[in-house]
Design a protein around this motif. Structure first.
Motif, PDB file in Angstrom:
ATOM      1  N   ALA A  27      36.518  91.673  70.650  1.00 39.77           N
ATOM      2  CA  ALA A  27      35.868  92.959  70.875  1.00 39.77           C
ATOM      3  C   ALA A  27      35.529  93.140  72.341  1.00 39.77           C
ATOM      4  CB  ALA A  27      34.600  93.068  70.029  1.00 39.77           C
ATOM      5  N   GLY A  28      35.547  94.396  72.768  1.00 40.67           N
ATOM      6  CA  GLY A  28      35.137  94.748  74.119  1.00 40.67           C
ATOM      7  C   GLY A  28      34.108  95.858  74.068  1.00 40.67           C
ATOM      8  N   PHE A  29      33.328  95.992  75.125  1.00 39.66           N
ATOM      9  CA  PHE A  29      32.274  97.008  75.161  1.00 39.66           C
ATOM     10  C   PHE A  29      32.243  97.670  76.522  1.00 39.66           C
ATOM     11  CE2 PHE A  29      27.798  98.196  76.059  1.00 39.66           C
ATOM     12  CZ  PHE A  29      27.654  99.182  75.080  1.00 39.66           C
ATOM     13  N   ILE A  30      32.014  98.984  76.528  1.00 38.42           N
ATOM     14  CA  ILE A  30      31.823  99.762  77.745  1.00 38.42           C
ATOM     15  C   ILE A  30      30.470 100.453  77.653  1.00 38.42           C
ATOM     16  CG2 ILE A  30      32.644 101.709  79.133  1.00 38.42           C
ATOM     17  CD1 ILE A  30      35.452 101.156  78.022  1.00 38.42           C
ATOM     18  N   GLY A  31      29.594 100.201  78.616  1.00 40.63           N
ATOM     19  CA  GLY A  31      28.276 100.816  78.635  1.00 40.63           C
ATOM     20  C   GLY A  31      27.653 100.637  80.000  1.00 40.63           C
ATOM     21  N   GLN A  32      26.835 101.604  80.416  1.00 40.64           N
ATOM     22  CA  GLN A  32      26.303 101.588  81.774  1.00 40.64           C
ATOM     23  C   GLN A  32      24.928 100.937  81.860  1.00 40.64           C
ATOM     24  OE1 GLN A  32      28.089 102.777  84.631  1.00 40.64           O
ATOM     25  NE2 GLN A  32      26.543 101.335  85.381  1.00 40.64           N
ATOM     26  N   LEU A  33      24.779 100.045  82.830  1.00 41.00           N
ATOM     27  CA  LEU A  33      23.511  99.385  83.127  1.00 41.00           C
ATOM     28  C   LEU A  33      23.078  99.727  84.542  1.00 41.00           C
ATOM     29  CD1 LEU A  33      24.474  95.814  81.885  1.00 41.00           C
ATOM     30  CD2 LEU A  33      22.913  97.376  80.705  1.00 41.00           C
ATOM     31  N   ALA A  34      21.790  99.546  84.803  1.00 40.67           N
ATOM     32  CA  ALA A  34      21.291  99.571  86.175  1.00 40.67           C
ATOM     33  C   ALA A  34      21.345  98.155  86.732  1.00 40.67           C
ATOM     34  CB  ALA A  34      19.866 100.100  86.221  1.00 40.67           C
ATOM     35  N   ASP A  35      21.267  98.050  88.025  1.00 40.76           N
ATOM     36  CA  ASP A  35      21.257  96.741  88.678  1.00 40.76           C
ATOM     37  C   ASP A  35      19.819  96.237  88.715  1.00 40.76           C
ATOM     38  OD1 ASP A  35      21.887  94.489  90.070  1.00 40.76           O
ATOM     39  OD2 ASP A  35      22.322  95.493  91.969  1.00 40.76           O
ATOM     40  N   ASP A  36      19.326  95.809  87.541  1.00 44.16           N
ATOM     41  CA  ASP A  36      17.948  95.352  87.427  1.00 44.16           C
ATOM     42  C   ASP A  36      17.876  94.184  86.452  1.00 44.16           C
ATOM     43  OD1 ASP A  36      18.255  96.559  84.944  1.00 44.16           O
ATOM     44  OD2 ASP A  36      16.889  98.226  85.360  1.00 44.16           O
ATOM     45  N   GLN A  37      16.662  93.707  86.188  1.00 44.22           N
ATOM     46  CA  GLN A  37      16.497  92.510  85.364  1.00 44.22           C
ATOM     47  C   GLN A  37      16.973  92.733  83.932  1.00 44.22           C
ATOM     48  OE1 GLN A  37      12.507  90.964  85.190  1.00 44.22           O
ATOM     49  NE2 GLN A  37      13.117  89.079  84.170  1.00 44.22           N
ATOM     50  N   MET A  67      24.229 107.663  82.203  1.00 41.97           N
ATOM     51  CA  MET A  67      24.991 107.919  83.417  1.00 41.97           C
ATOM     52  C   MET A  67      26.394 107.327  83.351  1.00 41.97           C
ATOM     53  SD  MET A  67      22.744 109.700  84.849  1.00 41.97           S
ATOM     54  CE  MET A  67      23.579 109.980  86.421  1.00 41.97           C
ATOM     55  N   LEU A  68      26.794 106.853  82.191  1.00 40.05           N
ATOM     56  CA  LEU A  68      28.163 106.363  82.030  1.00 40.05           C
ATOM     57  C   LEU A  68      29.128 107.529  82.234  1.00 40.05           C
ATOM     58  CD1 LEU A  68      29.950 103.883  81.015  1.00 40.05           C
ATOM     59  CD2 LEU A  68      29.987 105.106  78.836  1.00 40.05           C
ATOM     60  N   GLY A  69      30.034 107.404  83.174  1.00 44.59           N
ATOM     61  CA  GLY A  69      30.945 108.501  83.476  1.00 44.59           C
ATOM     62  C   GLY A  69      32.383 108.188  83.141  1.00 44.59           C
ATOM     63  N   PRO A  70      33.257 109.187  83.248  1.00 44.23           N
ATOM     64  CA  PRO A  70      34.671 108.992  82.927  1.00 44.23           C
ATOM     65  C   PRO A  70      35.336 107.884  83.740  1.00 44.23           C
ATOM     66  CG  PRO A  70      34.164 111.331  83.108  1.00 44.23           C
ATOM     67  CD  PRO A  70      32.940 110.594  83.576  1.00 44.23           C
ATOM     68  N   ASP A  71      34.863 107.640  84.968  1.00 38.84           N
ATOM     69  CA  ASP A  71      35.474 106.598  85.786  1.00 38.84           C
ATOM     70  C   ASP A  71      35.329 105.214  85.165  1.00 38.84           C
ATOM     71  OD1 ASP A  71      36.207 108.500  87.609  1.00 38.84           O
ATOM     72  OD2 ASP A  71      34.625 108.050  89.059  1.00 38.84           O
ATOM     73  N   ALA A  72      34.387 105.061  84.240  1.00 38.65           N
ATOM     74  CA  ALA A  72      34.198 103.761  83.585  1.00 38.65           C
ATOM     75  C   ALA A  72      35.254 103.481  82.526  1.00 38.65           C
ATOM     76  CB  ALA A  72      32.804 103.697  82.948  1.00 38.65           C
ATOM     77  N   VAL A  73      36.035 104.491  82.182  1.00 37.81           N
ATOM     78  CA  VAL A  73      37.056 104.347  81.139  1.00 37.81           C
ATOM     79  C   VAL A  73      38.436 104.228  81.767  1.00 37.81           C
ATOM     80  CG1 VAL A  73      38.153 105.439  79.149  1.00 37.81           C
ATOM     81  CG2 VAL A  73      35.674 105.637  79.476  1.00 37.81           C
ATOM     82  N   TRP A  98      26.589 110.746  72.576  1.00 36.06           N
ATOM     83  CA  TRP A  98      27.254 112.036  72.715  1.00 36.06           C
ATOM     84  C   TRP A  98      26.360 113.063  73.422  1.00 36.06           C
ATOM     85  CZ3 TRP A  98      32.250 112.788  72.116  1.00 36.06           C
ATOM     86  CH2 TRP A  98      32.741 114.082  72.064  1.00 36.06           C
ATOM     87  N   ASP A  99      25.065 112.820  73.459  1.00 32.70           N
ATOM     88  CA  ASP A  99      24.121 113.811  73.970  1.00 32.70           C
ATOM     89  C   ASP A  99      24.303 114.119  75.461  1.00 32.70           C
ATOM     90  OD1 ASP A  99      22.078 115.412  72.666  1.00 32.70           O
ATOM     91  OD2 ASP A  99      20.662 114.519  74.062  1.00 32.70           O
ATOM     92  N   PRO A 100      24.310 113.122  76.363  1.00 35.80           N
ATOM     93  CA  PRO A 100      24.437 113.428  77.791  1.00 35.80           C
ATOM     94  C   PRO A 100      25.866 113.843  78.149  1.00 35.80           C
ATOM     95  CG  PRO A 100      23.450 111.253  77.394  1.00 35.80           C
ATOM     96  CD  PRO A 100      24.080 111.694  76.124  1.00 35.80           C
ATOM     97  N   ALA A 101      26.006 114.690  79.169  1.00 39.34           N
ATOM     98  CA  ALA A 101      27.310 115.249  79.523  1.00 39.34           C
ATOM     99  C   ALA A 101      28.289 114.197  80.051  1.00 39.34           C
ATOM    100  CB  ALA A 101      27.125 116.356  80.557  1.00 39.34           C
ATOM    101  N   ASP A 102      27.836 113.304  80.932  1.00 41.33           N
ATOM    102  CA  ASP A 102      28.764 112.332  81.527  1.00 41.33           C
ATOM    103  C   ASP A 102      29.373 111.390  80.492  1.00 41.33           C
ATOM    104  OD1 ASP A 102      28.468 113.436  84.013  1.00 41.33           O
ATOM    105  OD2 ASP A 102      27.166 111.865  84.814  1.00 41.33           O
ATOM    106  N   PRO A 103      28.565 110.759  79.623  1.00 37.63           N
ATOM    107  CA  PRO A 103      29.172 109.903  78.603  1.00 37.63           C
ATOM    108  C   PRO A 103      30.079 110.677  77.640  1.00 37.63           C
ATOM    109  CG  PRO A 103      26.852 109.387  78.855  1.00 37.63           C
ATOM    110  CD  PRO A 103      27.100 110.658  79.610  1.00 37.63           C
ATOM    111  N   ARG A 104      29.708 111.917  77.341  1.00 41.83           N
ATOM    112  CA  ARG A 104      30.555 112.732  76.467  1.00 41.83           C
ATOM    113  C   ARG A 104      31.932 112.926  77.101  1.00 41.83           C
ATOM    114  NH1 ARG A 104      27.048 116.287  75.567  1.00 41.83           N
ATOM    115  NH2 ARG A 104      27.706 117.980  76.929  1.00 41.83           N
ATOM    116  N   ALA A 105      31.958 113.178  78.410  1.00 42.06           N
ATOM    117  CA  ALA A 105      33.236 113.306  79.112  1.00 42.06           C
ATOM    118  C   ALA A 105      34.009 111.986  79.089  1.00 42.06           C
ATOM    119  CB  ALA A 105      32.998 113.757  80.554  1.00 42.06           C
ATOM    120  N   ALA A 106      33.283 110.878  79.208  1.00 42.61           N
ATOM    121  CA  ALA A 106      33.935 109.564  79.151  1.00 42.61           C
ATOM    122  C   ALA A 106      34.577 109.335  77.786  1.00 42.61           C
ATOM    123  CB  ALA A 106      32.910 108.465  79.456  1.00 42.61           C
TER     124      ALA A 106
END
Length: 331
Positions: free
Chosen positions: A77-87, A138-144, A162-170
């Motif tokens: 399995a693989g996963f795509i999801g956006q994180l911040a650069d934090d702990q 903030m996951l955007g299409p560039d992540a795909v 699906w709610d936020p626009a950027d992930p929906r575009a992704a």
């Protein structure tokens, strides 16, 4: 299914869960609807965290939990999801990779904090979720990468995202890549609020045949069909998707594919502790069966086994070896 490097590639919220016990009075005091999920902002998350009792911090996120279940079942399995650069982002990355899930989405320093979900578990084991999406939205299409999608048998999309626009575009980009590559697209409705907010989009996805496998619980499928009876809902939606999967809590689950139907009961359990992740792990079992070419009934049984394991402990990821629990179904 064609040979691919990954069995399932999932796109969803990268979240760290904070789970605490609470009574019904606490839910009422803080304006929560028992058993549901609501989105909150960072200030609300801070206030609620300070009011909560002692918590357990565990990496979560619906689709990420599903990939954890798939890995426990021995699938790739693989996963795509956006994180911040934090702990919290570092915790999430460590946890998911340690399970054997492929995760290469780069953290970002230009976004809000890593997402967190504050989960209240009442004495009846119902979970009420309060989610600050933070960096996840903030996951955007560039992540795909279309080649990444083409390397999976099944693409699994989380309705919560699906709610936020950027992930929906992704996710639209990923669906287009899946269609071009012959990758199956699975979509989970996640919550009735997703249906209420995005009914038009969801109906369009079904009408355009962008979804091959649709996951819903009874409340969600009835909401999408606009009826108050599960059998009527199934009758309304069955011809709009190749495979329709409906979970019914203690009443088991059903799946429809063309003229074929399968029903399975819920697996017996010793004690109901926390329903967090039940749908996520059910999806893991069913998708594992689909990736391995099992029958509808066998895939449903796998889903029921995985869901039963996760509801007998706190947290939304398996603690037992799921493959060992399947009785040779994936042998």
């Amino acid at each position: 299914m064609p040979e691919r490097r990954l069995d399932v590639l999932a796109i969803g919220n990268a979240i760290v869960d904070v789970i605490a016990n609470a009574d019904d009075g606490f839910l009422t005091q803080h304006g929560m609807h028992k058993g549901a999920m609501q989105l909150i902002d960072e200030a609300q998350a801070t206030r609620l965290y300070e009011a909560m009792g002692p918590g357990r911090e565990l990496s979560g996120g619906s689709a990420a939990n599903t990939t954890a279940g798939l890995a426990s079942l021995g699938l790739k399995a693989g996963f795509i999801g956006q994180l911040a650069d934090d702990q919290l982002g570092q915790i999430f990355t460590h946890d998911i990779r340690s399970l054997g899930v492929e995760f290469d989405t780069a953290p970002r320093s230009d976004v809000d904090a890593t997402a967190r979900c504050l989960i209240m578990v009442t004495p009846d084991a119902q979970r009420t979720m309060n989610t600050f999406l933070g960096a996840a939205q903030m996951l955007g299409p560039d992540a795909v990468d279309p080649d990444h999608v083409a390397d999976a048998k099944i693409l699994y999309l989380e309705g919560y995202l699906w709610d936020p626009a950027d992930p929906r575009a992704a996710m639209y980009k990923a669906m287009d890549a899946a269609r071009a590559a012959g990758t199956k697209v699975a979509f989970t409705l996640s919550d009735s609020f997703v249906v209420d907010r995005h009914r038009g989009d969801l109906e369009q996805l079904l009408n355009e045949r962008r979804i091959d496998i649709l996951f819903a619980n009874q409340v969600e499928v009835e909401a999408l069909a606009g009826v108050d009876d599960v059998e009527s809902a199934v009758a309304t939606l069955r011809d709009k998707v190749e495979t329709l999967v409906v979970t019914r809590h203690e009443h088991g689950a059903l799946a429809i594919r063309g003229p074929e139907r399968a029903d399975v009961p819920a697996e017996p359990i010793a004690e109901l502790v926390d329903t967090t992740g039940a749908g996520d792990l059910f999806a893991a079992g069913f998708l594992a069966g689909e990736a391995r070419g099992l029958s509808l009934e066998q895939s449903l049984r796998l889903g029921a086994i995985c869901a039963a394991e996760v509801i007998q402990h706190y947290g939304a990821r398996p603690e037992a070896d799921l493959r060992a629990l399947t009785g040779g179904l994936l042998a």
